[in-house]
Design an enzyme around this catalytic site. Sequence first.
Site, PDB file in Angstrom:
ATOM      1  N   ARG A 220      35.795 -25.306 -33.457  1.00 24.29           N
ATOM      2  CA  ARG A 220      35.044 -25.529 -33.864  1.00 24.29           C
ATOM      3  C   ARG A 220      34.092 -24.875 -35.501  1.00 24.29           C
ATOM      4  O   ARG A 220      34.697 -24.063 -35.645  1.00 24.29           O
ATOM      5  CB  ARG A 220      33.256 -25.904 -32.990  1.00 24.29           C
ATOM      6  CG  ARG A 220      33.484 -26.279 -31.981  1.00 24.29           C
ATOM      7  CD  ARG A 220      32.521 -26.832 -30.981  1.00 24.29           C
ATOM      8  NE  ARG A 220      32.602 -27.836 -29.855  1.00 24.29           N
ATOM      9  CZ  ARG A 220      33.284 -28.814 -29.312  1.00 24.29           C
ATOM     10  NH1 ARG A 220      32.886 -29.337 -30.881  1.00 24.29           N
ATOM     11  NH2 ARG A 220      33.662 -28.798 -27.952  1.00 24.29           N
ATOM     12  N   ASP A 221      34.235 -25.569 -36.825  1.00 23.05           N
ATOM     13  CA  ASP A 221      34.028 -25.713 -38.000  1.00 23.05           C
ATOM     14  C   ASP A 221      32.621 -24.923 -36.991  1.00 23.05           C
ATOM     15  O   ASP A 221      31.721 -24.994 -36.897  1.00 23.05           O
ATOM     16  CB  ASP A 221      33.951 -26.656 -38.623  1.00 23.05           C
ATOM     17  CG  ASP A 221      33.753 -26.325 -39.771  1.00 23.05           C
ATOM     18  OD1 ASP A 221      34.342 -26.304 -41.188  1.00 23.05           O
ATOM     19  OD2 ASP A 221      33.347 -25.663 -40.445  1.00 23.05           O
ATOM     20  N   ILE A 222      33.179 -23.476 -38.487  1.00 20.35           N
ATOM     21  CA  ILE A 222      31.707 -22.774 -38.317  1.00 20.35           C
ATOM     22  C   ILE A 222      30.078 -23.011 -38.987  1.00 20.35           C
ATOM     23  O   ILE A 222      29.189 -22.751 -38.593  1.00 20.35           O
ATOM     24  CB  ILE A 222      31.897 -21.209 -39.460  1.00 20.35           C
ATOM     25  CG1 ILE A 222      30.576 -20.447 -38.583  1.00 20.35           C
ATOM     26  CG2 ILE A 222      31.970 -22.046 -40.303  1.00 20.35           C
ATOM     27  CD1 ILE A 222      31.170 -18.965 -38.705  1.00 20.35           C
TER      28      ILE A 222
ATOM     29  N   ASN B   7      41.725 -30.592 -47.429  1.00 16.92           N
ATOM     30  CA  ASN B   7      41.901 -30.682 -48.860  1.00 16.92           C
ATOM     31  C   ASN B   7      42.971 -29.316 -49.001  1.00 16.92           C
ATOM     32  O   ASN B   7      43.668 -28.752 -48.534  1.00 16.92           O
ATOM     33  CB  ASN B   7      40.266 -29.496 -48.575  1.00 16.92           C
ATOM     34  CG  ASN B   7      39.564 -30.768 -48.085  1.00 16.92           C
ATOM     35  OD1 ASN B   7      39.246 -31.482 -48.829  1.00 16.92           O
ATOM     36  ND2 ASN B   7      38.383 -29.704 -47.547  1.00 16.92           N
TER      37      ASN B   7
ATOM     38  N   VAL C  70      39.845 -22.009 -47.399  1.00 15.65           N
ATOM     39  CA  VAL C  70      40.932 -21.731 -46.708  1.00 15.65           C
ATOM     40  C   VAL C  70      41.938 -21.428 -46.943  1.00 15.65           C
ATOM     41  O   VAL C  70      42.377 -22.676 -46.896  1.00 15.65           O
ATOM     42  CB  VAL C  70      40.313 -21.474 -45.222  1.00 15.65           C
ATOM     43  CG1 VAL C  70      41.445 -20.208 -44.292  1.00 15.65           C
ATOM     44  CG2 VAL C  70      38.888 -21.135 -45.054  1.00 15.65           C
TER      45      VAL C  70
ATOM     46  N   HIS D 104      44.841 -26.414 -42.802  1.00 12.29           N
ATOM     47  CA  HIS D 104      44.003 -26.995 -41.757  1.00 12.29           C
ATOM     48  C   HIS D 104      43.435 -28.263 -42.234  1.00 12.29           C
ATOM     49  O   HIS D 104      43.286 -29.399 -42.598  1.00 12.29           O
ATOM     50  CB  HIS D 104      42.713 -26.292 -41.155  1.00 12.29           C
ATOM     51  CG  HIS D 104      42.172 -25.708 -42.678  1.00 12.29           C
ATOM     52  ND1 HIS D 104      42.244 -25.291 -44.138  1.00 12.29           N
ATOM     53  CD2 HIS D 104      40.642 -26.426 -43.450  1.00 12.29           C
ATOM     54  CE1 HIS D 104      41.290 -25.165 -44.366  1.00 12.29           C
ATOM     55  NE2 HIS D 104      40.532 -25.848 -44.491  1.00 12.29           N
TER      56      HIS D 104
ATOM     57  N   HIS E   1      40.592 -31.131 -40.547  1.00 11.13           N
ATOM     58  CA  HIS E   1      39.282 -31.449 -40.305  1.00 11.13           C
ATOM     59  C   HIS E   1      39.205 -32.715 -39.513  1.00 11.13           C
ATOM     60  O   HIS E   1      39.793 -33.706 -40.093  1.00 11.13           O
ATOM     61  CB  HIS E   1      38.349 -30.911 -41.722  1.00 11.13           C
ATOM     62  CG  HIS E   1      38.309 -30.616 -42.622  1.00 11.13           C
ATOM     63  ND1 HIS E   1      37.251 -29.222 -42.438  1.00 11.13           N
ATOM     64  CD2 HIS E   1      39.264 -30.205 -43.176  1.00 11.13           C
ATOM     65  CE1 HIS E   1      37.089 -28.869 -43.174  1.00 11.13           C
ATOM     66  NE2 HIS E   1      37.889 -28.742 -44.118  1.00 11.13           N
TER      67      HIS E   1
HETATM   68  P1  DGP Z   1      38.847 -26.034 -46.648  1.00  8.15           P
HETATM   69  O1  DGP Z   1      37.213 -26.061 -47.404  1.00  8.15           O
HETATM   70  O2  DGP Z   1      38.896 -27.581 -46.441  1.00  8.15           O
HETATM   71  O3  DGP Z   1      39.157 -24.899 -46.859  1.00  8.15           O
HETATM   72  O4  DGP Z   1      37.942 -25.537 -45.052  1.00  8.15           O
HETATM   73  C1  DGP Z   1      37.316 -24.533 -43.822  1.00  8.15           C
HETATM   74  C2  DGP Z   1      36.223 -23.957 -43.489  1.00  8.15           C
HETATM   75  O5  DGP Z   1      36.404 -23.477 -42.693  1.00  8.15           O
HETATM   76  C3  DGP Z   1      35.152 -24.523 -44.080  1.00  8.15           C
HETATM   77  O6  DGP Z   1      34.667 -26.024 -43.206  1.00  8.15           O
HETATM   78  C4  DGP Z   1      34.071 -23.884 -42.795  1.00  8.15           C
HETATM   79  C5  DGP Z   1      35.130 -23.140 -41.965  1.00  8.15           C
HETATM   80  N1  DGP Z   1      35.386 -21.789 -42.209  1.00  8.15           N
HETATM   81  C6  DGP Z   1      35.551 -20.817 -42.376  1.00  8.15           C
HETATM   82  N2  DGP Z   1      35.360 -19.676 -41.758  1.00  8.15           N
HETATM   83  C7  DGP Z   1      35.605 -19.788 -40.845  1.00  8.15           C
HETATM   84  C8  DGP Z   1      35.357 -19.001 -39.793  1.00  8.15           C
HETATM   85  O7  DGP Z   1      35.603 -17.614 -39.678  1.00  8.15           O
HETATM   86  N3  DGP Z   1      35.072 -19.464 -37.715  1.00  8.15           N
HETATM   87  C9  DGP Z   1      35.062 -20.441 -38.679  1.00  8.15           C
HETATM   88  N4  DGP Z   1      34.786 -21.426 -36.876  1.00  8.15           N
HETATM   89  N5  DGP Z   1      34.982 -21.743 -38.934  1.00  8.15           N
HETATM   90  C10 DGP Z   1      34.950 -21.286 -40.495  1.00  8.15           C
END
Ligand code: DGP
Length: 114
Positions: free
Chosen positions: A29-31, A87, A96, A100, A102
Amino acid sequence: MSDCIFCRIIDGDIPADIIYESHSALAFRDINPQAPTHALIIPRQHISTINDIDDTHHEIVGSLFSAAREVAAQEGLAEDGYRVVMNCNEAAGQTVFHIHLHLLGGRNLSWPPG
Ligand code: DGP
């Protein structure tokens, strides 16, 4: 890569709410969720951006979409629908640099995205 957040999640160094695992992919799950379901689906192998995908990665990249299908089914989204987006680089909002998908669902999603 030790300086990659997502590689550290794969290695178990950073906790994450993992909801799917296969030999080549992981979903958690996204943070900072942008929808009732917001999962990130990543390859176990570090690939920085879509621009770095080559012919040897086709099976891995395909496995991300198989994972998306499984996660959507698990989350009860398959019938109503969901969005999968990746992205690439700064202009698209990539923050990041480990590819990945989404997976977003559980609400109506507008189009075009911002
Ligand atoms: P993007 O902006 O497309 O690179 O998406 C990166 C996503 O990663 C963003 O929605 C927040 C998520 N994210 C960043 N750090 C962490 C983390 O440590 N844990 C989790 N679960 N999600 C993270």
